[in-house]
Design a protein around this motif. Sequence first.
Motif, PDB file in Angstrom:
ATOM      1  N   ARG A 287      92.830  27.890  50.149  1.00 20.93           N
ATOM      2  CA  ARG A 287      92.263  26.894  49.236  1.00 20.93           C
ATOM      3  C   ARG A 287      93.052  26.808  47.935  1.00 20.93           C
ATOM      4  NH1 ARG A 287      88.141  26.195  45.402  1.00 20.93           N
ATOM      5  NH2 ARG A 287      87.414  28.348  45.343  1.00 20.93           N
ATOM      6  N   TYR A 288      93.513  27.952  47.416  1.00 21.91           N
ATOM      7  CA  TYR A 288      94.297  27.915  46.187  1.00 21.91           C
ATOM      8  C   TYR A 288      95.094  29.203  46.025  1.00 21.91           C
ATOM      9  CZ  TYR A 288      90.596  30.863  44.192  1.00 21.91           C
ATOM     10  OH  TYR A 288      89.704  31.875  43.956  1.00 21.91           O
TER      11      TYR A 288
ATOM     12  N   LEU B 130      97.404  25.009  43.099  1.00 24.70           N
ATOM     13  CA  LEU B 130      98.051  26.071  42.328  1.00 24.70           C
ATOM     14  C   LEU B 130      97.438  26.117  40.933  1.00 24.70           C
ATOM     15  CD1 LEU B 130     100.307  28.202  41.902  1.00 24.70           C
ATOM     16  CD2 LEU B 130     101.790  26.316  41.146  1.00 24.70           C
ATOM     17  N   PHE B 131      96.840  27.275  40.589  1.00 28.12           N
ATOM     18  CA  PHE B 131      96.277  27.489  39.256  1.00 28.12           C
ATOM     19  C   PHE B 131      97.228  28.384  38.462  1.00 28.12           C
ATOM     20  CE2 PHE B 131      92.459  26.170  41.429  1.00 28.12           C
ATOM     21  CZ  PHE B 131      91.676  25.562  40.459  1.00 28.12           C
ATOM     22  N   VAL B 132      97.909  27.815  37.474  1.00 28.03           N
ATOM     23  CA  VAL B 132      98.752  28.597  36.572  1.00 28.03           C
ATOM     24  C   VAL B 132      97.868  29.080  35.432  1.00 28.03           C
ATOM     25  CG1 VAL B 132     100.747  28.539  35.040  1.00 28.03           C
ATOM     26  CG2 VAL B 132     100.780  27.255  37.187  1.00 28.03           C
TER      27      VAL B 132
ATOM     28  N   LEU C 221      95.804  26.177  33.649  1.00 24.33           N
ATOM     29  CA  LEU C 221      96.310  24.809  33.739  1.00 24.33           C
ATOM     30  C   LEU C 221      95.633  24.129  34.924  1.00 24.33           C
ATOM     31  CD1 LEU C 221      98.348  22.669  32.743  1.00 24.33           C
ATOM     32  CD2 LEU C 221     100.019  23.649  34.334  1.00 24.33           C
ATOM     33  N   PRO C 222      94.805  23.130  34.695  1.00 23.45           N
ATOM     34  CA  PRO C 222      94.173  22.431  35.813  1.00 23.45           C
ATOM     35  C   PRO C 222      95.216  21.979  36.827  1.00 23.45           C
ATOM     36  CG  PRO C 222      93.213  21.717  33.741  1.00 23.45           C
ATOM     37  CD  PRO C 222      94.388  22.580  33.398  1.00 23.45           C
ATOM     38  N   PRO C 223      95.000  22.213  38.110  1.00 18.01           N
ATOM     39  CA  PRO C 223      96.034  21.946  39.126  1.00 18.01           C
ATOM     40  C   PRO C 223      96.578  20.528  39.111  1.00 18.01           C
ATOM     41  CG  PRO C 223      94.268  23.254  40.070  1.00 18.01           C
ATOM     42  CD  PRO C 223      93.806  22.853  38.701  1.00 18.01           C
ATOM     43  N   HIS C 224      95.736  19.543  38.781  1.00 17.45           N
ATOM     44  CA  HIS C 224      96.214  18.155  38.826  1.00 17.45           C
ATOM     45  C   HIS C 224      97.203  17.840  37.701  1.00 17.45           C
ATOM     46  CE1 HIS C 224      92.898  17.822  35.905  1.00 17.45           C
ATOM     47  NE2 HIS C 224      93.512  16.745  35.457  1.00 17.45           N
TER      48      HIS C 224
END
Length: 874
Positions: free
Chosen positions: A252-253, A280-282, A296-299
């Motif tokens: 999922r991520y 991807l969650f940075v 950082l929101p993935p979008h």
Amino acid sequence: MTLPLELTGVALAANLASHGDRPAVLTGGRVLSYSDLAQRVEAFAARLGTVRRLVVLAADNSIESLVAYLAALASGHPLILAPAGNDAALESLITSYDPDVIIRPGASLPSTVPGHQAGPLLEELRPGTRHELHPDLALMLSTSGSTGSPKLVRLSHHNVQSNAESIAEYLNIDGGDRAMTTLPMYYCYGLSVINSHLLRGAGIVLTELSVVDPCFWELFRNRRATSFAAVPYTFELLDRVRFTDMELPSLRYITQAGGRLEPETIVRYSKEGQRNGWELFVMYGQTEATARMAYLPPHLATTFPGSIGIPVPGGNFRIEPVPGLDDGELVYTGPNVMLGYAESPADLAAGRAVHELRTGDLARKHDSGLYEVVGRRSRFVKIVGLRIDLGQVEKTLHNLGLQAACAGTDQRLVAAVEGNHDERLLAKTLAQSLGLPRAAVEVRAVERLPRLATGKTDYPAILGLAAPPEGPGRTTAPPGAEATAAPEDIRRIFAEALEVTDIDDGDTFVSLGGDSLSYVAASVRLEKALGHLPADWHVTPVGNLVAKARPARKRRRLFAPLETSIVLRAVAIVVIISTHMDLIAWPGTAHILMALAGYNFARFQLGGDRLPRLKRQARSLARVVVPTVAFIGAVMLLTDKFNYTPANLLMLNTVIGPSGWTDAWHFWFVEVLVYVLVAMMALLAIPWADRAEKRFPLAFPVALIGVGLLARYNLVPIDILHTRPVLWLFALGWALARARTVPQRLILSVIAALALPGYFDNPWREATILAGILLLAWIPALPLPAVLHGLFGTLASASLYAYVTHWVIFPDFKEHTPVLAVALSLAVGVAYWAVSMRIMGRVLRLGTAAPRKPVNSGRTKDKKREGLPPAARA
């Protein structure tokens, strides 16, 4: 004052039972529900007692460590997390804080919980406590990785709970999620993954496997994991294993923290996630904020890849101006900000000393509302996700009696040390103590530490001592890139593969003590460095190889030739192990290895005077015998599961062992190989045989083939019980190494084709052996994907060790997960090979440490050592 423990615990650990029978912890062989986990935690909490005490836990990614961690957290005992396996770091913390209880990995008294057989070792130093412990104090973590620094971050119950809630909120974790533990529990990032998932009743797939291990991904799929955590270095490993080509339908991520990830990598992985249905969650954080401060929101990842994003729920940022700089220091506030630091037991009584966190990072806020970190003010670096205190590293070196100073980046640590020291040994020691990859640490011996005019240490100058990325021994070309090496590259490869520190232009791989075990690793590296490897490179003088080096150039190739003998060894060991566990049925590859043994014997163990050659042969034989006997002895000592006998220790089972197949026959191949090698060593020690081999290099092994065939056809009574004679196969490989013309290879091929039928009364097995011999005879190298060369080289190098160890590894996995059994057997073999070669290499060279007589006596010692890496010159 001692408070009731039920009022001082962390809710996420105390409320485990509320999630019922959901799966809480999953491993390769078991599933533990939340109810089961809660019972184990409650039972272990009872062992910790009702009086609040200071606890140190040496944690690894095991169920036992997890239970101990949660028990302390749930029952209110202040806990210091230390790295398991790093005794120096653990002892440093024990000495500094004098805990009341120490918990280490290992068996302990049985628990009262049904089905619970053992737990960690609990050492009670006193029944109560001698410390004053603040009521809010829950957890203490190191500020600098695994150095054992006494400086700890003091975290409260509310810190731990609130940060878990914040992370679970922005990641939208629910009971259906399952996270793989890619990071150690004692590291705040790895711990935050555990906390946030336990909070929401999600599952934790507990493992210490690396993402480069195929078993990791098999476990990921089998347990339907939905996420894993990564530091910047992880993405290099993911590229190496072609992660983007994997089928992972449950993913999922991915989360990323532990240092700055290159924006190009963020964009690439973010787009890959968009194509394959994961995100991807940075993220950005520090131990002082329990774990996370921003995400950082993935979008937004493809649009603002250089940003750390926005504060986590409940947190806030402000930027405080710094005189003389355009950008200010990033300051964070939120419920997850630590109570303060601890550097001694007296600090454990202190309450909140910090209300906002000065991160030490320089940052700016963009019009989009996103924050970006642009630099650092502090003396910390983050390497492969570990926060390293450079000042503490300097203290560590000073404690060793060294005058040293350290600088670093997020890619490497550089230490300058005054005096004449072994740079390589110091770098290895430092890397191990810090828990860093060896390649991330460089040590440079200098006459004087560089200083500024003010007398202060010149840290930029120290950083400048590091070898450039394209320097000696550093290959940055992508897989399949053809490049040529500088002279230093070639000598460095020889020096590191053979652990020698004195290399003349006239030396060859063979004269320096190289054998078939070290040949594979050296040849793969040389091929990458030179682009094309001469067939006789192992007997080519180093000076000639250096002379052939051209100006460096790069040309990407998807496929590149790899020596056939290497490919055969790698494939053979995989097939052997797979056949033994009934995954496939493909007999015959062990006898290909016997022919390869003769082939390599001729290449590495012949030539030169009798006495030096005999010593070289004895060293090579020791590399086979000692690790085998040591492993058998360890198995006999530690378990009675296998019926090994003293005959195995003496490598005589094939001669005096039982007539029927038993466990004692597991090592027949190694025993017969040793018999043949000893016989050849004895034969060539005879003067007339030595002269005959040198005068007739091809006819001599052909004559041995004839002697072996007499036994193969039972014309002479040379049989070792139930093992058919293999001397002729060994001699055939020897002859193939000596064949120089097409007619010679053709005659040897015909001999093999005529002698093999009826050898086993198994046409498939005989065809397999013949195919391997023909490949060895006619095809010097096989084209393979360049990215696989390293894998094949490693498997080939470790083939003997994997053969020895796999008998003990696979039985527990064979029935249910044979693929995992094969992978694990190979992984253990590779690990045992790496350890054995390093130890044996050092031991066998203790007697040869004196300088050798130079081939070119006209050159000075300094000139002779010019091409060596600094570590070899020290």
